[in-house]
Design a protein around this motif. Structure first.
Motif, PDB file in Angstrom:
ATOM      1  N   LYS A  11       0.895  -1.349  -0.088  1.00  0.00           N
ATOM      2  CA  LYS A  11      -0.031   0.005   0.268  1.00  0.00           C
ATOM      3  C   LYS A  11       0.953   1.222   0.015  1.00  0.00           C
ATOM      4  CE  LYS A  11      -3.976   2.135   2.504  1.00  0.00           C
ATOM      5  NZ  LYS A  11      -3.430   3.079   3.359  1.00  0.00           N
ATOM      6  N   LEU A  12       1.909   1.166   0.744  1.00  0.00           N
ATOM      7  CA  LEU A  12       2.792   2.484   0.763  1.00  0.00           C
ATOM      8  C   LEU A  12       3.449   2.607  -0.614  1.00  0.00           C
ATOM      9  CD1 LEU A  12       4.455   4.455   2.775  1.00  0.00           C
ATOM     10  CD2 LEU A  12       6.309   2.625   2.697  1.00  0.00           C
ATOM     11  N   VAL A  13       4.177   1.478  -1.230  1.00  0.00           N
ATOM     12  CA  VAL A  13       4.706   1.789  -2.442  1.00  0.00           C
ATOM     13  C   VAL A  13       3.667   2.130  -3.525  1.00  0.00           C
ATOM     14  CG1 VAL A  13       5.479   0.352  -4.464  1.00  0.00           C
ATOM     15  CG2 VAL A  13       6.338  -0.193  -2.323  1.00  0.00           C
ATOM     16  N   SER A  14       2.406   1.777  -3.243  1.00  0.00           N
ATOM     17  CA  SER A  14       1.360   2.350  -4.286  1.00  0.00           C
ATOM     18  C   SER A  14       0.877   3.504  -4.135  1.00  0.00           C
ATOM     19  CB  SER A  14       0.182   1.306  -4.233  1.00  0.00           C
ATOM     20  OG  SER A  14       0.476  -0.060  -4.444  1.00  0.00           O
ATOM     21  N   SER A  15       0.918   4.062  -2.821  1.00  0.00           N
ATOM     22  CA  SER A  15       0.128   5.335  -2.546  1.00  0.00           C
ATOM     23  C   SER A  15       1.066   6.404  -2.384  1.00  0.00           C
ATOM     24  CB  SER A  15      -0.800   5.261  -1.256  1.00  0.00           C
ATOM     25  OG  SER A  15       0.096   4.964  -0.197  1.00  0.00           O
ATOM     26  N   THR A  16       2.399   6.434  -2.242  1.00  0.00           N
ATOM     27  CA  THR A  16       2.967   7.643  -2.163  1.00  0.00           C
ATOM     28  C   THR A  16       3.454   8.031  -3.327  1.00  0.00           C
ATOM     29  OG1 THR A  16       5.323   6.120  -2.126  1.00  0.00           O
ATOM     30  CG2 THR A  16       4.270   6.686   0.129  1.00  0.00           C
ATOM     31  N   ARG A  17       3.739   9.489  -3.227  1.00  0.00           N
ATOM     32  CA  ARG A  17       3.955  10.252  -4.422  1.00  0.00           C
ATOM     33  C   ARG A  17       5.419  10.274  -5.063  1.00  0.00           C
ATOM     34  NH1 ARG A  17      -0.186  13.505  -5.806  1.00  0.00           N
ATOM     35  NH2 ARG A  17       0.872  14.727  -6.844  1.00  0.00           N
ATOM     36  N   SER A  18       6.166   9.561  -4.090  1.00  0.00           N
ATOM     37  CA  SER A  18       7.698   9.734  -4.478  1.00  0.00           C
ATOM     38  C   SER A  18       8.291   8.281  -4.389  1.00  0.00           C
ATOM     39  CB  SER A  18       8.607  10.571  -3.456  1.00  0.00           C
ATOM     40  OG  SER A  18       9.626  10.680  -3.814  1.00  0.00           O
ATOM     41  N   SER A  19       9.209   8.104  -5.258  1.00  0.00           N
ATOM     42  CA  SER A  19       9.852   6.734  -5.146  1.00  0.00           C
ATOM     43  C   SER A  19      10.085   6.194  -3.937  1.00  0.00           C
ATOM     44  CB  SER A  19      11.145   6.875  -6.038  1.00  0.00           C
ATOM     45  OG  SER A  19      10.584   7.217  -7.325  1.00  0.00           O
ATOM     46  N   ILE A  20       9.979   4.989  -3.627  1.00  0.00           N
ATOM     47  CA  ILE A  20      10.514   4.325  -2.430  1.00  0.00           C
ATOM     48  C   ILE A  20      11.489   3.119  -2.641  1.00  0.00           C
ATOM     49  CG2 ILE A  20       9.648   2.664  -0.771  1.00  0.00           C
ATOM     50  CD1 ILE A  20       8.212   4.933  -0.028  1.00  0.00           C
ATOM     51  N   LEU A  21      12.416   3.310  -1.915  1.00  0.00           N
ATOM     52  CA  LEU A  21      13.754   2.308  -1.992  1.00  0.00           C
ATOM     53  C   LEU A  21      13.641   1.360  -0.962  1.00  0.00           C
ATOM     54  CD1 LEU A  21      16.337   1.270  -3.358  1.00  0.00           C
ATOM     55  CD2 LEU A  21      17.322   2.988  -1.997  1.00  0.00           C
ATOM     56  N   ILE A  22      13.305  -0.122  -1.336  1.00  0.00           N
ATOM     57  CA  ILE A  22      13.505  -1.061  -0.349  1.00  0.00           C
ATOM     58  C   ILE A  22      14.832  -1.908  -0.297  1.00  0.00           C
ATOM     59  CG2 ILE A  22      12.547  -3.224   0.638  1.00  0.00           C
ATOM     60  CD1 ILE A  22      10.675  -1.002   0.592  1.00  0.00           C
ATOM     61  N   LEU A  23      15.728  -1.508   0.885  1.00  0.00           N
ATOM     62  CA  LEU A  23      17.209  -2.110   0.725  1.00  0.00           C
ATOM     63  C   LEU A  23      17.327  -3.278   1.364  1.00  0.00           C
ATOM     64  CD1 LEU A  23      18.693   1.304   2.018  1.00  0.00           C
ATOM     65  CD2 LEU A  23      19.314   0.542  -0.014  1.00  0.00           C
ATOM     66  N   ARG A  24      18.167  -4.119   0.821  1.00  0.00           N
ATOM     67  CA  ARG A  24      18.575  -5.613   1.334  1.00  0.00           C
ATOM     68  C   ARG A  24      19.923  -5.795   1.441  1.00  0.00           C
ATOM     69  NH1 ARG A  24      13.631  -7.489   2.340  1.00  0.00           N
ATOM     70  NH2 ARG A  24      12.007  -7.154   0.714  1.00  0.00           N
TER      71      ARG A  24
END
Lengths: 288, 132
Positions: A275-288
């Motif tokens: 939901k966060l990835v879908s709803s935010t207006r800016s890019s999101i980086l998930i780090l592994r």
């Protein structure tokens, strides 16, 4: 570095091509453009012509943005054809194309999330770029949960690309002591490319910050300070963390260090993360 | 029976974790590997014994990677150099190639990626030796 660019044949793909080109231009990465769509009629003998056509357009856009004066990626091909590499899987093979680095075009048809993860594992990707809409989701035809599945289960970092924007700040959030060397290096590259500042945010509970988190934050801060990267540190309480991320993601690039075990995993369950990835207006980086 | 000498590789990176990761992986491939965390020491060693291949980071204190690889190429033009960097830009890539590197890899990278590059460099070196 090996980058997998996952494209869904939607209007969201243009910003991700721009981001991929910017990354590739600076890092000289090997790039795979992967178009994923549902299975169509025809028993999978030939790829969906719509996906093949879109992928060729994205390839041209990518190469145009690279302004490839160094012959970085294969060009000068005399003949290109789609070759079947497996069930509902194709790769474009071009004769006479020469380049310093790889630019591969692949099509997979089936369940998008599963196929993107398979491709990432097979090619040993260091980063997956996902095409996502600005505040409107990362919809893949036939697999609405694809983005959530990929960000939750990818073997490497995932950048869900939203709008065309250069972040001046990268806000990295961590809650445990499991910060991988690969993730530190990836942040280095993004800071360099975007000339960005770096925020290191630690998750703290009402009883105070865990000592290992405090130590890890200090080490991460020292790592970047030693490399002349402008960085600052902040603590945010668990109870307001999700709102902090939502707010930061409006203007900056937010990066979440999703190690195991992770409080972030609990705060951002797969559903919430999707939901966060879908709803935010800016890019999101998930780090592994 | 031909006595094939193991190719020698010098790795220079000021991050010990990078060297710790690369050294066993490359030794397993049959190469003779020596690692250094500081460029002056690495250069002194290279002057004693020019290695077949050098893998070097760019951003380091004292002698940076660009200066280091320039010195390496002066001492031993046939040594192949692979640059690895966490701060990659088009300009640093172009400058590296202008100074004669074989390849430029941005971090992070998987072991397989650098192993592939080393094997390609080995093929190039063998071709060059055969032509001489």
């Amino acid at each position: 570095m090996r980058i997998l660019v996952a494209l869904g044949g939607t209007p969201y793909s243009a910003p991700v091509i721009r981001e991929a080109a910017k990354l590739a231009y600076n890092t000289w990465a090997d790039v795979t453009l992967l178009a994923v769509g549902p299975q169509t009629s025809g028993a999978g003998k030939t790829p969906d012509p719509r996906l093949a056509g879109e992928l060729s357009t994205y390839k041209e856009d990518f190469l145009r943005r690279i302004r490839d004066e160094e012959a970085l990626y294969p060009s000068g091909a005399t003949e290109c054809a789609w070759e079947k590499t497996g069930p509902w899987a194709w790769e474009q093979i071009c004769k006479g194309a020469v380049g310093r680095k790889d630019l591969k075009l692949r099509i997979r048809q089936g369940v998008a999330g599963k196929l993107i993860l398979e491709e990432a594992k097979k090619m040993g990707s260091d980063l997956i770029l996902l095409a996502c809409g600005k505040g409107t989701g990362c919809a893949w035809e036939g697999d609405s949960g694809a983005a959530a599945r990929v960000v939750s289960s990818a073997p490497c970092s995932v950048l869900a690309v939203k709008e065309e924007k250069d972040p001046s700040m990268i806000v990295c959030c961590l809650d445990n002591a499991n910060v991988s060397q690969e993730s530190l290096e990836l942040i280095n590259q993004l800071v360099t490319i975007h000339h960005a500042e770096l925020g290191i945010v630690g998750l703290t509970e009402a009883k105070g910050i865990k000592s290992e988190v405090d130590r890890e934050m200090a080490q991460v801060l020292k790592y970047y300070s030693d490399r002349n990267v402008r960085a600052w540190v902040k603590m945010v309480e668990t109870s307001v963390f999700a709102d902090f991320v939502d707010e930061s993601a409006e203007k900056d690039l937010v990066a979440l260090w999703m190690g195991r075990p992770s409080l972030l995993d609990k705060i951002f369950s797969r559903q919430r993360l999707g939901k966060l990835v879908s709803s935010t207006r800016s890019s999101i980086l998930i780090l592994r | 029976m031909e006595d094939r000498k193991a190719m020698s590789i010098l790795i220079l990176d000021d991050e010990p974790i990078v060297c710790k990761r690369l050294m066993p992986a490359l030794e397993k491939m049959g190469y003779h590997v020596e690692v250094f965390f500081q460029s002056p020491e690495a250069l002194a060693r290279f002057r004693e014994k020019p290695f077949d291949m050098v893998i070097t980071d760019l951003k380091m204190k004292e002698l940076d990677g660009m200066q280091f690889l320039t010195e390496v190429k002066k001492i031993s033009p046939d040594t192949e150099v692979i640059v690895i960097t966490g701060f990659a830009t088009m300009d640093t890539a172009k400058e590296s190639f202008r100074r004669g590197v074989f390849d430029f890899l941005s971090k992070p990278f998987k072991i397989k990626e650098i192993q592939d590059v080393i094997q390609r460099a080995e093929v190039q070196m063998a071709k060059r030796r055969a032509e001489q």
